[in-house]
Design an enzyme around this catalytic site. Structure first.
Site, PDB file in Angstrom:
ATOM      1  N   CYS A  63       0.749  -0.783   0.193  1.00  0.00           N
ATOM      2  CA  CYS A  63       0.043   0.090   0.199  1.00  0.00           C
ATOM      3  C   CYS A  63       0.697   0.947  -0.326  1.00  0.00           C
ATOM      4  CB  CYS A  63      -1.157  -0.309   1.064  1.00  0.00           C
ATOM      5  SG  CYS A  63      -0.434  -0.024   3.149  1.00  0.00           S
ATOM      6  N   ARG A  64       0.568   2.731   0.761  1.00  0.00           N
ATOM      7  CA  ARG A  64       1.298   3.436   0.394  1.00  0.00           C
ATOM      8  C   ARG A  64       2.732   2.996   1.873  1.00  0.00           C
ATOM      9  NH1 ARG A  64       1.534   8.452   2.483  1.00  0.00           N
ATOM     10  NH2 ARG A  64       2.152  10.168   0.978  1.00  0.00           N
TER      11      ARG A  64
END
Length: 114
Positions: free
Chosen positions: A66-67
């Site tokens: 994800c981020r």
């Protein structure tokens, strides 16, 4: 060391070139910049699209990102509980970009991590 000790993890630099990458970010994050070879299934769709993941993961390790690693840690924990060989990419797409791994985007501009 991973901030999620019960979740198996690797650094972005240690993800193999031919790895199965599962990006669980939202569509606008994906469009801004992503690993070109990644598969996009937003976190909110993982349970609903679990069949797709099991097909992709047949006898392969899944590298979840994800981020920064929080959402992907949760998805990694879920996939592992379902018997999928999954690992979290520590630091997520920010670490991916910092490691000099390639990014692509949809916005007609230089890709970036959103």
């Amino acid at each position: 060391m991973t901030p999620y000790p019960s979740v198996p993890a690797v650094t972005a630099a240690d993800v193999p070139q031919d790895a199965l990458l599962l990006d669980v970010r939202e569509p606008h994050e994906w469009a801004a910049g992503r690993a070109g070879e990644a598969v996009h299934i937003p976190m909110g769709e993982v349970v609903e699209r679990f069949g797709e993941i099991t097909e992709l993961a047949a006898e392969r390790r899944v590298f979840v990102m994800c981020r920064v690693g929080g959402r992907s840690a949760q998805v990694t924990r879920y996939l592992a509980a379902q018997g999928i060989d999954a690992v979290n990419v520590d630091g997520g797409m920010l670490a991916w970009a910092e490691a000099g791994r390639p990014l692509v985007g949809d916005q007609g501009q230089e890709p970036f991590v959103l």
